[in-house]
Enzyme design. Sequence first.
Site, short mmCIF file in Angstrom:
data_model
loop_
_atom_site.label_atom_id
_atom_site.label_comp_id
_atom_site.label_asym_id
_atom_site.label_seq_id
_atom_site.Cartn_x
_atom_site.Cartn_y
_atom_site.Cartn_z
N HIS A 59 0.81 -1.22 0.00
CA HIS A 59 0.00 0.00 0.00
C HIS A 59 0.85 1.27 0.00
CE1 HIS A 59 0.37 -0.21 4.53
NE2 HIS A 59 0.41 1.11 4.39
N ASP B 118 0.07 -7.74 1.49
CA ASP B 118 0.42 -6.32 1.55
C ASP B 118 1.94 -6.12 1.57
OD1 ASP B 118 0.03 -3.58 1.57
OD2 ASP B 118 -0.18 -3.46 3.75
N SER C 64 4.67 2.81 7.76
CA SER C 64 4.31 1.61 7.00
C SER C 64 5.48 1.11 6.16
CB SER C 64 3.13 1.92 6.08
OG SER C 64 1.94 2.06 6.80
#
Length: 404
Positions: A125, A155, A230
């Site tokens: 992402h 992911d 992230s």
Amino acid sequence: MKLRPVLLVLLLLSGFYYATTHVWSTGSAVPWLHSTASSANSATSKTASLNGPLGAFELTEASAAPAFDSEEQQNIQVYKKALPSVVNITSTAVAFDFFYGPVPQQGQGSGFILDKQGLILTNNHVINNAQRVEVTLSDKHKYKATVMGVDKNHDLALLKINAPNLTPAVLADSQNLIVGQRVYAIGNPFGLSGTMTRGIISAIRSIHGPENNPIEDAIQTDAAVNPGNSGGPLLNSRGEVIGITTLIANNGADQSSGIGFAIPINTAKAVLDDFAKYGRVRRPSLDIVTIPIGPDIAEQLGLPADYGILIDRVMPGGAADKAGLKGGTQRAYQGNTPVMLGGDLIVGMDGQEITSPQDLSAVMNSHRAGDEVTVTIFRGRKKMDLKVQLGDAKDQQGVLGQRT
């Protein structure tokens, strides 16, 4: 002779009376106390005088920098060891305004170096739909990155840069992590590069990722994690990567709430191994939807075991369907979620007890698509073993390729 103890007591009392009424009341002991305290303080501090328009100031300064305690030393060692392997990632996508004019949009995240050839791991992402991806190393040098492969189901994304003198991260084993274990997160929160936070492992649990994808054995931590973290590493106290920081439970607030989650590094290792061997993610699948079972639910449903995972649905034509596993036939509700009851109860695989989805995930991670496994189930009150050839999660697998 008998009077001597009495006289001695009277003498001591008289001396104490004199000291308390004359010496202390007049303050004659204060200079002695002050000199004693001053000599103790002078060993660790000194006085500096400053003169200016506002008058004179006297500041007490430490005479030397104090030594770091053992906890501080560990924090510093983890940071120094891991920082050269952590990168900042900037992804640029193009959107269109009301008049169909192109408007560049940038996103930020983190990642870490896998090898000296320039492979970098991050979250999918972070770079999803990006037309350009740029990586900034800890020494502030920037490089254009190529997206080598993505695995949307987990992911994860694999990038590559061409840069000299890279420092790869050290990958740990995430199988035997313990709640309470100290962890560190290093990344790029809110664009603040090289930021380290510390906490503990708060839980190991299955969750859903940013695209509602399941993440088995996700590492929950109270280490502060914010937008921009992230894709960065979650580290143990030796500075080894145990997870990939992925998301936060923010309850509507776009900042840390003390509940962050990381993908376990063993999951990433399996994905990387698939990339290397097959050029794509080839993850094994039973092609079923399950319900975790505990003692309370087992008692309510009258199940023959108080553990395991109950098959809610079997995907038509999938691995479980071909092997003869059965899903539920009776509609019920778990909270507000509709479920199907009456299906097979999985309690083992290849001789290993299956008490939860995490157990099933651990066994599956040791297999490949196409492997044959023995699944132990209860069908009603009857216990039986079935041979199942594991399927390939094709619909959600990643693809190895190149995109700039």
